[in-house]
Design a protein around this motif. Structure first.
Motif, PDB file in Angstrom:
ATOM      1  N   THR A  40       0.831  -1.216   0.000  1.00 34.40           N
ATOM      2  CA  THR A  40       0.000   0.000   0.000  1.00 34.40           C
ATOM      3  C   THR A  40       0.861   1.260   0.000  1.00 34.40           C
ATOM      4  OG1 THR A  40      -0.166  -0.335   2.398  1.00 34.40           O
ATOM      5  CG2 THR A  40      -2.059  -0.985   1.050  1.00 34.40           C
ATOM      6  N   CYS A  42       0.150   3.676  -1.575  1.00 33.79           N
ATOM      7  CA  CYS A  42      -0.801   4.783  -1.684  1.00 33.79           C
ATOM      8  C   CYS A  42      -0.903   5.583  -0.384  1.00 33.79           C
ATOM      9  CB  CYS A  42      -2.171   4.256  -2.075  1.00 33.79           C
ATOM     10  SG  CYS A  42      -2.623   2.742  -1.208  1.00 33.79           S
ATOM     11  N   HIS A  43      -0.685   4.933   0.751  1.00 31.68           N
ATOM     12  CA  HIS A  43      -0.737   5.694   2.002  1.00 31.68           C
ATOM     13  C   HIS A  43       0.427   5.380   2.942  1.00 31.68           C
ATOM     14  CE1 HIS A  43      -3.081   2.042   3.037  1.00 31.68           C
ATOM     15  NE2 HIS A  43      -2.633   2.234   4.261  1.00 31.68           N
ATOM     16  N   CYS A  64      -7.278   0.167  -2.806  1.00 35.97           N
ATOM     17  CA  CYS A  64      -6.562  -0.019  -1.554  1.00 35.97           C
ATOM     18  C   CYS A  64      -7.578  -0.540  -0.550  1.00 35.97           C
ATOM     19  CB  CYS A  64      -5.977   1.303  -1.074  1.00 35.97           C
ATOM     20  SG  CYS A  64      -5.418   1.245   0.634  1.00 35.97           S
ATOM     21  N   GLY A  67      -5.940   1.506   4.389  1.00 35.27           N
ATOM     22  CA  GLY A  67      -5.987   2.950   4.674  1.00 35.27           C
ATOM     23  C   GLY A  67      -6.901   3.788   3.803  1.00 35.27           C
ATOM     24  N   CYS A  68      -6.767   3.679   2.469  1.00 37.41           N
ATOM     25  CA  CYS A  68      -7.565   4.532   1.593  1.00 37.41           C
ATOM     26  C   CYS A  68      -8.981   3.980   1.432  1.00 37.41           C
ATOM     27  CB  CYS A  68      -6.934   4.656   0.215  1.00 37.41           C
ATOM     28  SG  CYS A  68      -5.183   5.059   0.220  1.00 37.41           S
TER      29      CYS A  68
HETATM   30 ZN   LIG Z   1      -4.071   3.111   0.607  1.00 37.34          ZN
END
Ligand SMILES: [Zn+2]
Length: 367
Positions: A40, A42-43, A64, A67-68
């Motif tokens: 991940t 992404c975060h 995701c 988190g997202c």
């Molecule tokens: Zn994420």
């Protein structure tokens, strides 16, 4: 003002491009039936997140699951990575531009005409390794990696597949081609013009993986990703620059292996080959050759078209003509163009041996 069409660019991105980015950003992607599974990023910073970021090839979207907890596309992922890894605030336009420039897609001017040239400085300004790049006498000094890692590879083992394809042992030795048993990969170190070690790419020997993900990738060993901005260097220039200066001619191939074949066939002392490591030549790469005093640049790209006049053919032709238009006042630009299709689809003009190469070379197009 140059505008990029987001949808066009998303369509033009291949699965391999997406994989390459995930890999580069430290997402450590692995194949899944639907696409890829990766960390991940992404975060999270690379190396910290769980493997809950999924990429779906049918929709071109990521999801995701932690988190997202959301779907997003590659451009949104760029903005997330820009924030986390490069401490940069990207909006959608920045992200689209970054992707376009990363893969050499051109945009359109606002009046609808085609863009004259990509602005390499903008590309640089947004590049993740900007902090590792410094300007020195107008040239760019890329970050040097610790070359002791190269001592850990195996150079005694003969690299059978490459020897069989015609690459000479001495060519591999000159270019320090080795083998990394841990990754089942052929190791290809990249050096800058002065021989500084700036990147390491691997060619996986696992055929299936190679087919799916593009054969060459930056290597990651013990947490260090040995990547570098490919457009800011020419592979093999450290070996061939003296000959290029002497003969005032350079041959640009797409991939590293073509350079190895070239010097195998024509001798290390006659090596005038470089590789741009992609299917486009950056302004920076061209300048490296111009600074070397070349009179002719021979573009020897892969046969990336099936039939004369097909979509790929048009794309290739446009790119070559654009390149020539940009530099014709400074240097003769010629192209090796296999119009009689004596080589295979997607092969390099050097792949079919020295005689075929020489024939293609003699028939090269000087516009
Ligand atoms: Zn994420």
């Amino acid at each position: 003002m140059i505008v990029f069409d987001k949808l066009k660019i998303r369509d033009a991105l291949t699965e391999e491009n997406v994989f390459e980015l995930l890999h580069e950003w430290g997402g450590d992607p692995v194949p899944a039936p639907f696409g890829y599974i990766c960390a991940t990023i992404c975060h999270n910073p690379p190396g910290e997140g769980s493997r809950k970021l999924y990429y779906y090839t049918n929709t071109g979207l990521f999801k995701c699951y932690t988190g997202c907890n959301a779907y997003f596309d590659i451009f949104e992922l760029v903005t997330k990575v820009a924030d986390i890894q490069w401490s940069k605030e990207f909006d959608l336009n920045d992200a689209v531009r970054w992707i376009a420039q990363r893969f050499g897609f051109s945009g359109e001017l606002e009046d609808g005409s085609e863009e004259e040239s990509l602005d390499d400085w903008k590309f640089l300004a947004n590049y993740e390794r900007i902090q590792d790049i410094s300007l020195k006498d107008n040239s760019i000094l890329l970050k040097e990696y610790d070359p002791t890692i190269l001592e850990r590879f195996n150079y005694d083992v003969k690299i059978g597949p490459w020897l069989r394809e015609g690459i000479a042992q001495e060519a591999m030795e000159r270019s320090m081609i080795g083998f990394y048993p841990g990754g089942d990969q052929i190791t290809i170190p990249h050096f800058d013009a002065d021989g500084r070690f700036i990147g390491l790419r691997g060619r996986t020997l696992c055929a299936e993986e190679g087919e799916r993900f593009g054969k060459y990738r930056p290597m990651k060993i013990n947490g260090t990703l040995y990547n570098h901005p490919l457009g800011m260097n020419l592979y093999n220039f450290n070996n061939s620059k003296n000959n290029i200066e002497l003969m005032k001619t350079a041959i640009i191939f797409e991939g590293e292996k073509a350079c190895l074949l070239y010097k195998s066939y024509f001798g290390l002392d006659n090596d005038i080959s470089v590789a741009c490591c992609g299917s486009s030549i950056s302004a920076y790469q061209t300048q490296m050759l111009l600074d070397c005093g070349v009179n002719e640049i021979v573009i020897a790209f892969d046969r990336q078209f099936q039939e004369i006049g097909d979509q790929e053919f048009k794309h290739l032709k446009t790119n070559l003509i654009r390149f020539r238009e940009k530099y014709k006042n400074f240097v003769t630009v010629s192209f090796i163009f296999d119009k009689n299709k004596i080589t295979d689809y997607k092969s390099s003009p050097i792949d079919h041996g020295p005689e075929t190469f020489l024939q293609l070379f003699k028939e090269r197009i000087v516009l």
